[in-house]
Write an enzyme that holds these catalytic residues in place. Structure first.
Site, PDB file in Angstrom:
ATOM      1  N   ASP A 324      -2.263  -6.675   1.249  1.00  0.00           N
ATOM      2  CA  ASP A 324      -1.590  -7.453   2.284  1.00  0.00           C
ATOM      3  C   ASP A 324      -2.661  -7.956   3.265  1.00  0.00           C
ATOM      4  OD1 ASP A 324       1.438  -7.472   3.732  1.00  0.00           O
ATOM      5  OD2 ASP A 324      -0.260  -7.497   5.122  1.00  0.00           O
ATOM      6  N   ASP A 367       2.727 -12.382   2.897  1.00  0.00           N
ATOM      7  CA  ASP A 367       1.270 -12.328   2.695  1.00  0.00           C
ATOM      8  C   ASP A 367       0.889 -11.114   1.844  1.00  0.00           C
ATOM      9  OD1 ASP A 367       2.003 -10.459   4.558  1.00  0.00           O
ATOM     10  OD2 ASP A 367       0.242 -10.748   5.840  1.00  0.00           O
TER      11      ASP A 367
END
Ligand SMILES: Nc1nc2c(ncn2[C@@H]2O[C@H](COP(=O)(O)OP(=O)(O)OP(=O)(O)O)[C@@H](O)[C@H]2O)c(=O)[nH]1
Length: 444
Positions: A324, A367
């Site tokens: 991430d 993300d």
């Protein structure tokens, strides 16, 4: 029904008119009207009919109006219909072409024969004998020649391909020799069959011409659409010439129908590769993430299950990495959501370049990314995660001038755990990497 000695089994101007109206719309009208009038004078002088100048002009204008208005209306209807179809419906576009082409040719034949009768070029009793061969002749030419003329015209008007629903008649580079061999086989077969029909004048012999569907379909499936259309045109032209040369007018209907049936089958054949490409594109769309084009969750988990089964069968290791981007929200806040999107695409592209062909990179959402590494144990996959962490840092962002970092959770999938459990462990490691200060790899 009789064929006049001069009549051909097809009427090529019908195909040209239809194609011209399809491409140029009403702008093609003046030239085609002029050609119709000239043709009327030419027929009059060729058969020494000795009609007056005025009568020829009158009959030319009437015939031209019947021919041009019908083909213009048919082309306009087809254009409107095909434009309203979406890209994935090529068979519908072909069906529309065949149906509208048939109805247009029929209308042109009925109006054309009546126009000639009204202007005194033929007797009104001849109309009933003439309209059917006229229709079939126009139909054969419309079906066979329109795509070929469209192909030729599309060199000048490239937008045509857009409304042919993906069926391209443009020239493509492909070796010429195999095409010539196939073309020679078609020609030899046709000549042989028609010579047989000449030598043994039983109607049944002419039906052998339907065997031409075999080499024609071979052509359709192995050559470009343009070459296939050209081959159909050669087949029809040669049939017309041989029917006239060998005096096979008695069986003309058989040859006309063979042209129509083989051409119609060929167009559906031409649609197959386009449909296959559409299907491939659709399944690609269904399995990839819209923004980054990486594997989406559905595809990633499907492949994960397959890889787990395969690695257990082969007793190979298999690792999973979740990562991430750190403080990604800040990029959106500072540079805007569009810049954020560009950054995500750039990350996907850069990381993908850093991986092996057998690795699978996917986007979990937002993300967060996931990476499947077949044949990698924990040590190897931790090394890969570390390398990716470095390369994230080295990406120079086009839309957001700052350094990136990411947090990584790595696991080697155990033989005793389910896919879900492995995923949860990787997620827990990622969470721990975030908690411990981000920009690091946690593996277990
Ligand atoms: N531009 C863009 N932003 C997205 C997209 N999907 C999610 N985001 C944003 O990505 C951010 C993800 O935030 P988080 O992962 O919760 O937090 P973070 O800012 O990355 O911080 P940490 O993960 O805690 O380091 C949120 O602001 C989302 O709105 C997307 O497709 N495009």
């Amino acid at each position: 029904m009789e064929y006049a000695p001069h009549a051909s089994i097809w009427f090529p101007p019908a195909g040209l008119s239809f194609a011209a109206f399809l491409v140029m719309g009403v702008r093609a009208m003046p030239v085609l009207m002029l050609c119709s009038v000239i043709a009327t004078f030419w027929v009059d002088s060729m058969y020494q009919m000795e009609h007056s100048w005025l009568q020829n002009a009158f009959s030319g204008i009437l015939f031209g109006a019947a021919h041009c208005l019908t083909y213009w209306f048919g082309a306009w209807s087809l254009r409107t219909l095909v434009r309203s179809l979406s890209d994935e419906v090529l068979p519908k576009a072909i069906l529309s072409f065949l149906i509208i082409g048939s109805v247009t040719a029929l209308s042109a034949a009925l109006l054309g024969t009546h126009a000639l009768a009204v202007s005194g070029m033929i007797g009104s009793n001849e109309v009933s004998d003439t309209w059917l061969p006229w229709w079939i002749g126009d139909l054969a030419a419309t079906i066979v020649l329109t795509p070929l003329f469209l192909g030729i015209l599309s060199w000048r008007y490239p937008q045509i391909d857009n409304w042919l629903s993906g069926l391209s008649f443009q020239l493509q580079d492909q070796p010429l020799q195999p095409y010539l061999v196939k073309q020679a086989i078609c020609i030899i077969m046709l000549v042989a069959i028609m010579l047989l029909a000449y030598l043994f004048p039983y109607p049944e012999v002419s039906f052998a011409v339907f065997f031409l569907i075999i080499p024609q379909m071979w052509m359709v499936y192995t050559e470009t659409a343009f070459r296939a259309a050209l081959s159909l045109a050669i087949f029809s032209l040669l049939s017309a010439i041989l029917v006239a040369l060998l005096g096979l007018m008695e069986q003309a209907l058989v040859y006309q129908f063979s042209i129509i049936v083989i051409a119609a089958s060929a167009y559906f054949g031409l649609a197959v590769p386009v449909l296959a490409a559409h299907n491939k594109q659709l399944s690609k769309l269904a399995l990839s993430d819209g923004l980054t084009k990486l594997a989406n969750r559905t595809y990633f988990f499907e492949r994960l299950e397959q890889e787990v089964t395969r690695s257990r069968r082969n007793q190979q290791s298999l690792s999973l990495i979740l990562f991430d981007i750190d403080h990604f929200k800040q990029i959106n806040d500072d540079y805007g959501h569009t810049a954020g999107d560009t950054v995500l695409m750039q990350i996907a592209e850069n990381i993908q370049q850093d991986l092996r062909q057998s690795d699978l990179l996917g986007r979990f959402g937002g993300d967060e990314f996931m990476l499947l590494l077949p044949d990698n144990d924990l040590q190897q996959s931790s090394g890969t995660a570390e390398r990716l962490r470095q390369s994230l840092f080295n990406i120079s962002l086009e839309k957001a001038p700052r350094r990136l970092s990411g947090s990584f959770g790595v696991v080697e999938i155990r033989t005793t755990e389910t896919v879900q459990q492995a995923f949860e462990r990787a997620d827990a490691n990622l969470f721990q990497a975030k908690r411990q200060g981000r920009n690091q790899v946690v593996a277990s």
